[in-house]
Design a protein around this motif. Structure first.
Motif, short mmCIF file in Angstrom:
data_model
loop_
_atom_site.label_atom_id
_atom_site.label_comp_id
_atom_site.label_asym_id
_atom_site.label_seq_id
_atom_site.Cartn_x
_atom_site.Cartn_y
_atom_site.Cartn_z
N LEU A 269 70.92 6.33 50.25
CA LEU A 269 70.97 6.85 48.89
C LEU A 269 71.49 5.77 47.97
CD1 LEU A 269 70.66 9.47 47.14
CD2 LEU A 269 73.10 9.86 47.54
N THR A 270 70.75 5.47 46.92
CA THR A 270 71.17 4.43 45.97
C THR A 270 70.88 4.90 44.56
OG1 THR A 270 71.03 2.07 45.45
CG2 THR A 270 68.97 3.20 45.97
N GLU A 271 71.40 4.17 43.58
CA GLU A 271 71.25 4.55 42.18
C GLU A 271 70.56 3.45 41.41
OE1 GLU A 271 73.96 6.07 38.40
OE2 GLU A 271 74.77 6.11 40.44
N ILE A 272 69.52 3.80 40.66
CA ILE A 272 68.79 2.84 39.84
C ILE A 272 69.38 2.88 38.43
CG2 ILE A 272 66.55 2.26 38.84
CD1 ILE A 272 65.24 3.29 41.31
N PRO A 273 69.82 1.74 37.89
CA PRO A 273 70.42 1.73 36.56
C PRO A 273 69.48 2.31 35.50
CG PRO A 273 70.77 -0.37 37.66
CD PRO A 273 69.84 0.42 38.52
N GLU A 294 59.46 3.94 51.81
CA GLU A 294 59.16 5.06 50.92
C GLU A 294 60.38 5.40 50.10
OE1 GLU A 294 57.30 9.60 51.27
OE2 GLU A 294 57.56 8.35 53.04
N VAL A 295 60.15 5.83 48.87
CA VAL A 295 61.23 6.19 47.96
C VAL A 295 61.01 7.63 47.50
CG1 VAL A 295 62.34 5.71 45.75
CG2 VAL A 295 61.55 3.83 47.16
N LYS A 296 62.06 8.43 47.56
CA LYS A 296 62.00 9.81 47.07
C LYS A 296 63.10 10.01 46.04
CE LYS A 296 60.07 11.91 51.24
NZ LYS A 296 58.84 12.38 50.62
N SER A 297 62.80 10.79 45.03
CA SER A 297 63.77 11.06 43.98
C SER A 297 64.91 11.89 44.53
CB SER A 297 63.10 11.77 42.81
OG SER A 297 64.07 12.19 41.87
N GLY A 298 66.14 11.52 44.15
CA GLY A 298 67.30 12.29 44.58
C GLY A 298 67.63 13.42 43.65
N LEU A 323 59.59 2.30 39.88
CA LEU A 323 59.84 3.35 40.86
C LEU A 323 58.72 4.36 40.73
CD1 LEU A 323 61.54 4.90 42.94
CD2 LEU A 323 62.67 6.02 41.03
N LYS A 324 57.82 4.38 41.72
CA LYS A 324 56.72 5.34 41.72
C LYS A 324 57.07 6.48 42.66
CE LYS A 324 52.12 6.16 43.49
NZ LYS A 324 52.63 7.40 44.13
N SER A 325 57.14 7.68 42.12
CA SER A 325 57.45 8.83 42.96
C SER A 325 56.18 9.30 43.68
CB SER A 325 58.02 9.98 42.11
OG SER A 325 56.99 10.65 41.43
N GLU A 326 56.36 10.21 44.63
CA GLU A 326 55.21 10.70 45.43
C GLU A 326 54.33 11.66 44.63
OE1 GLU A 326 58.10 13.95 47.64
OE2 GLU A 326 56.90 12.57 48.81
N THR A 327 54.77 12.04 43.42
CA THR A 327 53.95 12.92 42.58
C THR A 327 53.27 12.15 41.46
OG1 THR A 327 55.90 13.45 41.24
CG2 THR A 327 55.37 14.95 43.05
N ARG A 347 57.48 4.65 46.17
CA ARG A 347 57.98 3.31 46.50
C ARG A 347 58.69 2.69 45.32
NH1 ARG A 347 52.98 0.23 48.53
NH2 ARG A 347 52.56 2.25 49.48
N PHE A 348 59.64 1.80 45.63
CA PHE A 348 60.33 1.00 44.62
C PHE A 348 59.82 -0.43 44.76
CE2 PHE A 348 64.17 -1.35 43.03
CZ PHE A 348 64.04 -0.94 41.71
N THR A 349 59.09 -0.91 43.76
CA THR A 349 58.41 -2.19 43.87
C THR A 349 58.27 -2.81 42.49
OG1 THR A 349 56.35 -3.24 44.65
CG2 THR A 349 56.16 -1.00 43.82
#
Length: 452
Positions: A269-273, A294-298, A323-327, A347-349
């Motif tokens: 779990l991490t935080e994007i500024p 893979e990245v999922k929104s928290g 940050l591209k979410s799965e939706t 994904r975060f890219t």
């Protein structure tokens, strides 16, 4: 000395196990398994051939083919070997020309088919899964109705005449005297109809995802956990502070999405500024070497959807964090290209990373091995245009649209919270269909205790 040397050589010569499901190709003969089995027509022994393979741009499947040398009876079917998807899928094809009859169709056991123009309906689990074409579906229906027609004409002439009239209506579909619609619905999400104008958007093909009902989940063997069992005990409020969770890298067992071998997924779990908390997951398979992240929104679903329009004309544009979410779905209007939310996982890219992922997915064996020369030529031209964009020889716009509002694109302005001149951010109210795909229409947040 010789013993030690042999042991070392054996260690060096150790080979990783091959993936069970490999991309389908003409040379795939070693993986075919032959099994002697009974023929359902003459009850003598025939041969069933089983091939586990992977359909590019789709999923893992097991293709089975049976043939009896005694009576000549043959049969083939397909079973999905991938997991049941999170959502069911509805695909609507508007067939207008003879080319539409040749579209490839992959349908699982859990799919239903409707052709409203002739009142045709094939219910769920009434037929085995198969890899076929639109024409093949019609032909199989005609063959099924034609069985025992000779005997039926003698014993029940009225019913036989009605069936003959209906078969004539089905044959007219194959002659394409007028357009018709093919509706494919799969509650497991493991069916597919080919886009013959790929990578461009197909105006004749509409795809939608839906949340399964409780009855549909039970039909797939998915049952809700009985809350009276208390298998999952609640965590006390101060027992596991959020600060500890952010500092921990958690691991859990899973299967490799490429070869299905057991492996472990790391999760943090991490935080994007200037955005929100996200969950980052990474998997490395020790058997085949396949890597995924893979990245999922928290957080939850935002009140409004978000749409980003990024103009790409310089190296700085390619290096924007994303940050591209799965939706989130992607599109490039200049190339008439659309990539749905389920095609690329969250994904975060960077912008460049997204473009590379889109190109890699398009440049698959599907177009090189099985497509005709016209399709191959069109795909090669498209990929050359894509490469020109990567080299900044062509300017285009990348559009990211997320109805859940959980996608983020970095701003290059001095104030990170404000968009720059090459980035347009639009907030919009979701439509009913958007809420339906997110499962929000059936969500009850008030007085739900009464229903319970």
């Amino acid at each position: 000395m010789s013993t030690v040397g042999t042991a070392k050589n054996a260690s060096v010569a150790e080979v990783r196990p091959e993936a069970i499901f490999r991309e389908i190709n003409a040379d795939q003969t070693e993986e075919v398994v032959e099994i002697e089995s009974a023929c359902m027509s003459c009850f003598k022994n025939g041969i069933t051939r089983v091939l586990p393979t992977k359909i590019p741009f789709f999923r893992e499947v097991v293709i089975m083919s049976f043939k009896c040398d005694s009576c000549g009876y043959s049969n083939n079917e397909m079973q999905s070997a991938s997991e049941i998807q999170k959502s069911g899928i509805r695909i609507e094809l508007e067939a207008k020309t003879a080319a539409d009859l040749n579209r490839r169709v992959v349908r699982s056991d859990n799919s239903s088919i409707k052709i409203p123009e002739v009142d045709l309906e094939i219910p769920v689990q009434s037929q085995k899964g198969e890899v076929t074409t639109v024409e093949g579906i019609i032909e199989r229906t005609i063959a099924g109705l034609s069985q025992d027609q000779e005997k039926r004409r003698i014993d029940h002439p009225t019913e036989a005449a009605s069936i003959d009239n209906y078969i004539d209506r089905l044959k007219q579909l194959k002659e394409m005297k007028k357009p018709f619609r093919l509706l494919l619905e799969d509650i497991s999400g493991n069916s597919f109809i080919e886009n013959i104008v790929a990578p461009a958007t197909d105006p004749q093909l509409k795809t939608a995802f839906f949340t399964r009902s409780k009855q549909q989940n039970e039909q797939l063997g998915l049952y809700e956990q009985n809350h009276d069992d208390h298998l999952l005990q609640p965590i006390a409020e101060d027992e596991w502070p959020i600060d500890n969770l952010q500092g921990e890298v958690l691991q859990f067992a899973t299967n490799c999405p490429n070869c299905q071998a057991p492996c472990e997924t790391n999760m943090k779990l991490t935080e994007i500024p200037h955005f929100k908390e996200v969950v980052i997951m990474a998997t490395v398979c020790g058997s085949c070497g396949h890597k995924t992240n893979e990245v999922k929104s928290g957080g939850g679903v935002e009140k409004q959807g978000v749409r980003f329009k990024v103009s790409i004309s310089s190296k700085d544009d390619l290096s924007r964090d994303v940050l591209k979410s799965e939706t989130c779905s992607l599109s490039i209007p200049e190339l008439d290209l659309e990539v749905g939310p389920h095609a690329l996982c969250g994904r975060f890219t960077t912008i460049e990373g997204l473009l590379v992922a889109m190109r890699d997915q398009l440049d698959g064996t599907f177009f090189h091995d099985s497509a005709d020369d016209k399709t191959k030529s069109k795909m090669d031209t498209f990929l050359e245009t894509f490469d020109a964009v990567m080299k900044l020889e062509k300017v285009l716009t990348l559009v990211l649209e997320d109805p859940a509002g959980n996608t983020y694109v970095q701003s290059l302005s001095d104030d990170d919270t404000e968009a720059d001149d090459k980035l347009i951010v639009e907030r919009y109210d979701r439509s009913f269909d958007d809420n339906e795909q997110l499962g929000l229409n059936d969500m009850k947040t008030e007085n739900y205790e009464q229903d319970a």
